[in-house]
Scaffold this active site. Structure first.
Site, mmCIF file in Angstrom:
data_model
loop_
_atom_site.group_PDB
_atom_site.id
_atom_site.type_symbol
_atom_site.label_atom_id
_atom_site.label_comp_id
_atom_site.label_asym_id
_atom_site.label_seq_id
_atom_site.Cartn_x
_atom_site.Cartn_y
_atom_site.Cartn_z
ATOM 1 N N ARG A 125 50.859 46.282 55.410
ATOM 2 C CA ARG A 125 51.201 47.695 55.242
ATOM 3 C C ARG A 125 50.198 48.422 54.336
ATOM 4 O O ARG A 125 49.778 49.515 54.616
ATOM 5 C CB ARG A 125 52.623 47.860 54.705
ATOM 6 C CG ARG A 125 53.624 47.021 55.457
ATOM 7 C CD ARG A 125 54.719 47.839 56.139
ATOM 8 N NE ARG A 125 55.403 46.995 57.111
ATOM 9 C CZ ARG A 125 55.403 47.203 58.421
ATOM 10 N NH1 ARG A 125 54.784 48.239 58.938
ATOM 11 N NH2 ARG A 125 56.043 46.377 59.241
ATOM 12 N N HIS A 185 45.352 38.664 62.109
ATOM 13 C CA HIS A 185 45.796 39.979 62.581
ATOM 14 C C HIS A 185 45.493 41.000 61.492
ATOM 15 O O HIS A 185 45.885 40.830 60.349
ATOM 16 C CB HIS A 185 47.300 39.934 62.872
ATOM 17 C CG HIS A 185 47.807 41.093 63.669
ATOM 18 N ND1 HIS A 185 47.621 42.399 63.271
ATOM 19 C CD2 HIS A 185 48.487 41.149 64.836
ATOM 20 C CE1 HIS A 185 48.183 43.201 64.184
ATOM 21 N NE2 HIS A 185 48.709 42.476 65.144
ATOM 22 N N TYR A 224 48.547 46.701 59.948
ATOM 23 C CA TYR A 224 49.017 47.776 60.844
ATOM 24 C C TYR A 224 48.505 49.146 60.422
ATOM 25 O O TYR A 224 48.470 50.068 61.220
ATOM 26 C CB TYR A 224 50.545 47.851 60.839
ATOM 27 C CG TYR A 224 51.232 46.654 61.425
ATOM 28 C CD1 TYR A 224 50.773 46.092 62.612
ATOM 29 C CD2 TYR A 224 52.346 46.090 60.807
ATOM 30 C CE1 TYR A 224 51.410 44.996 63.167
ATOM 31 C CE2 TYR A 224 52.989 44.996 61.360
ATOM 32 C CZ TYR A 224 52.522 44.444 62.532
ATOM 33 O OH TYR A 224 53.150 43.375 63.075
ATOM 34 N N HIS A 240 45.017 46.429 66.312
ATOM 35 C CA HIS A 240 45.575 47.482 67.167
ATOM 36 C C HIS A 240 44.510 48.573 67.253
ATOM 37 O O HIS A 240 44.070 49.064 66.211
ATOM 38 C CB HIS A 240 46.853 48.047 66.559
ATOM 39 C CG HIS A 240 47.970 47.048 66.471
ATOM 40 N ND1 HIS A 240 49.197 47.346 65.943
ATOM 41 C CD2 HIS A 240 48.036 45.755 66.872
ATOM 42 C CE1 HIS A 240 49.980 46.272 66.010
ATOM 43 N NE2 HIS A 240 49.299 45.291 66.566
ATOM 44 N N GLU A 299 44.135 44.480 70.901
ATOM 45 C CA GLU A 299 45.465 44.109 71.393
ATOM 46 C C GLU A 299 45.949 45.124 72.418
ATOM 47 O O GLU A 299 45.776 46.336 72.238
ATOM 48 C CB GLU A 299 46.449 44.006 70.215
ATOM 49 C CG GLU A 299 47.839 43.564 70.657
ATOM 50 C CD GLU A 299 48.746 43.128 69.517
ATOM 51 O OE1 GLU A 299 48.276 43.026 68.365
ATOM 52 O OE2 GLU A 299 49.937 42.890 69.800
ATOM 53 N N ASP A 334 49.573 41.053 74.652
ATOM 54 C CA ASP A 334 50.911 40.921 74.071
ATOM 55 C C ASP A 334 51.933 41.149 75.188
ATOM 56 O O ASP A 334 51.972 42.222 75.796
ATOM 57 C CB ASP A 334 51.078 41.962 72.949
ATOM 58 C CG ASP A 334 52.390 41.800 72.191
ATOM 59 O OD1 ASP A 334 53.451 41.763 72.843
ATOM 60 O OD2 ASP A 334 52.354 41.737 70.949
ATOM 61 N N HIS A 385 54.293 44.064 74.686
ATOM 62 C CA HIS A 385 53.596 45.353 74.776
ATOM 63 C C HIS A 385 53.235 45.714 76.211
ATOM 64 O O HIS A 385 53.444 46.851 76.628
ATOM 65 C CB HIS A 385 52.313 45.331 73.923
ATOM 66 C CG HIS A 385 52.573 45.180 72.457
ATOM 67 N ND1 HIS A 385 51.552 45.074 71.539
ATOM 68 C CD2 HIS A 385 53.722 45.107 71.742
ATOM 69 C CE1 HIS A 385 52.069 44.946 70.318
ATOM 70 N NE2 HIS A 385 53.379 44.961 70.424
ATOM 71 N N HIS A 416 49.914 37.043 72.812
ATOM 72 C CA HIS A 416 51.084 37.163 71.938
ATOM 73 C C HIS A 416 52.300 37.021 72.833
ATOM 74 O O HIS A 416 52.494 37.829 73.743
ATOM 75 C CB HIS A 416 51.125 38.542 71.265
ATOM 76 C CG HIS A 416 50.176 38.682 70.125
ATOM 77 N ND1 HIS A 416 49.832 39.911 69.604
ATOM 78 C CD2 HIS A 416 49.532 37.745 69.384
ATOM 79 C CE1 HIS A 416 48.991 39.721 68.581
ATOM 80 N NE2 HIS A 416 48.793 38.427 68.441
ATOM 81 N N ASP A 442 58.044 49.073 71.840
ATOM 82 C CA ASP A 442 57.497 48.011 71.007
ATOM 83 C C ASP A 442 58.530 47.377 70.078
ATOM 84 O O ASP A 442 58.398 47.413 68.862
ATOM 85 C CB ASP A 442 56.290 48.536 70.197
ATOM 86 C CG ASP A 442 55.538 47.407 69.509
ATOM 87 O OD1 ASP A 442 55.903 46.231 69.700
ATOM 88 O OD2 ASP A 442 54.586 47.707 68.760
ATOM 89 N N HIS A 486 60.092 43.706 69.652
ATOM 90 C CA HIS A 486 60.031 42.313 70.097
ATOM 91 C C HIS A 486 61.416 41.674 70.070
ATOM 92 O O HIS A 486 62.235 42.004 69.217
ATOM 93 C CB HIS A 486 59.120 41.493 69.176
ATOM 94 C CG HIS A 486 57.716 42.009 69.112
ATOM 95 N ND1 HIS A 486 56.701 41.321 68.518
ATOM 96 C CD2 HIS A 486 57.153 43.151 69.572
ATOM 97 C CE1 HIS A 486 55.575 42.002 68.609
ATOM 98 N NE2 HIS A 486 55.829 43.124 69.236
ATOM 99 N N GLU A 511 55.452 36.073 68.101
ATOM 100 C CA GLU A 511 55.687 37.107 67.067
ATOM 101 C C GLU A 511 57.089 37.633 67.267
ATOM 102 O O GLU A 511 57.328 38.833 67.326
ATOM 103 C CB GLU A 511 54.733 38.286 67.225
ATOM 104 C CG GLU A 511 53.279 37.981 67.305
ATOM 105 C CD GLU A 511 52.446 39.227 67.587
ATOM 106 O OE1 GLU A 511 52.667 39.882 68.615
ATOM 107 O OE2 GLU A 511 51.593 39.540 66.754
HETATM 108 ZN ZN ZN Z 1 54.504 44.711 68.812
HETATM 109 FE FE FE Z 2 51.371 41.529 69.208
HETATM 110 FE FE FE Z 3 49.885 43.276 66.858
#
Ligand code: ZN
Ligand code: FE
Ligand code: FE
Length: 277
Positions: A37, A67, A70, A107, A142, A176, A179, A211, A224, A226, A256
């Site tokens: 974050r 990764h 975000y 991303h 991604e 993913d 996604h 993913h 989005d 999961h 994930e």
């Molecule tokens: Zn996601």
């Molecule tokens: Fe992902």
């Molecule tokens: Fe991701």
């Protein structure tokens, strides 16, 4: 060889992640390169990395997938936000060079009010400043769900980014499953067709990781969210086809899903059961 792992917490360092992966019968893992974050990062611990590299060899671990946080937005409107993304990516890649075979996933970003083509241009600009032709780390875009103004909701958008990157031999894609389903690709009814599209538009040789996540929402929801494997709209039968598909079978798969480590261990075991030899 079924390459399967899950997302692990970075807080205790590389060796601890390697041991945690082995403890749940995973042979690879994903982790955040830094605070997901904020973007804060601890100083590089070379001793931990050396120990991890040795441990990986001993235990036959496949290279981990880092990764990016975000909060990165390489196509933000504000120059200082783009500058931050650039700085973080450069620093992350420098760090990852200490871990052989590392993959770095991010991303692509959100264009906010600027439009897709401006966004794509800005992302490619960032990558052109980040990538060093001598680096070993592969950088993965991604596939995104298309929440808000996310770029990467279609294979075409990812291809356009790659085309604008000079050293794009260093670029790959991480697919993913949650996604792409959310973006409208029907991997449940027509996995072959989706992978054919991927091949025609991007090229399957660019696909470097998967993913593996179920989705809380139906196809084309752009949400989005999961879900645990087999508990969502994609479902276990589809995942059995995904992990055994000839185009995907040699790739590393990373869970994930909303799980603790024990939950991940169960999902890894369940997927191994569904894997054909
Ligand atoms: Zn996601
Ligand atoms: Fe992902
Ligand atoms: Fe991701």
């Amino acid at each position: 060889m079924f390459k399967i792992g899950c997302h692990l917490s970075t807080s205790k360092g590389y060796l601890a992640m390697g041991k945690e992966a082995v403890s749940i019968a995973a042979n690879t893992f994903q982790y955040f390169s830094r605070n997901p974050r904020g973007g804060a990062v601890k100083p590089l611990n070379l001793e931990d990395i050396q120990n991890f590299n040795a441990y990986s060899q001993e235990h036959g671990l496949h290279p981990p997938l880092a990764h990016a946080p975000y909060t990165l937005n390489p196509c933000a409107q504000k120059p200082n936000i783009r500058e931050f993304a650039l700085m973080v990516m450069k620093d992350d890649i420098e760090r990852l060079e200490h871990i052989p075979g590392s993959l770095y996933n991010f991303h692509p970003g959100s264009h906010v009010q600027q439009g897709v083509s401006v966004g794509i241009e800005l992302i490619a600009n960032t990558l052109n400043q980040v990538l060093d032709p001598n680096q070993n780390t592969l950088v993965l875009l991604e596939t995104m769900a298309g929440k808000g103004t996310e770029i990467g909701r279609s294979f075409e958008e990812l291809r356009q980014i790659i085309d604008k990157v000079e050293h794009n031999k260093l670029m790959g894609v991480c697919l993913d499953t949650c996604h792409v389903y959310d973006a409208g690709y029907d991997i449940v009814q027509d996995l072959d067709g989706v992978l054919e599209d991927f091949d025609n538009i991007i090229g399957l040789q660019r696909l470097k990781a998967v993913h593996i996540n179920d989705s809380k929402n139906p196809i084309k929801s752009h949400k989005d969210r999961h879900e645990k494997i087999g508990k969502g709209h994609i479902g276990m039968e589809a995942f059995e086809r995904i992990i055994n598909h000839p185009a995907l079978v040699s790739l590393p798969f990373y869970l994930e899903t909303p799980n603790d480590v024990a939950g991940y261990a169960e999902e890894i075991a369940a997927l191994k059961n569904r894997r054909h030899k």
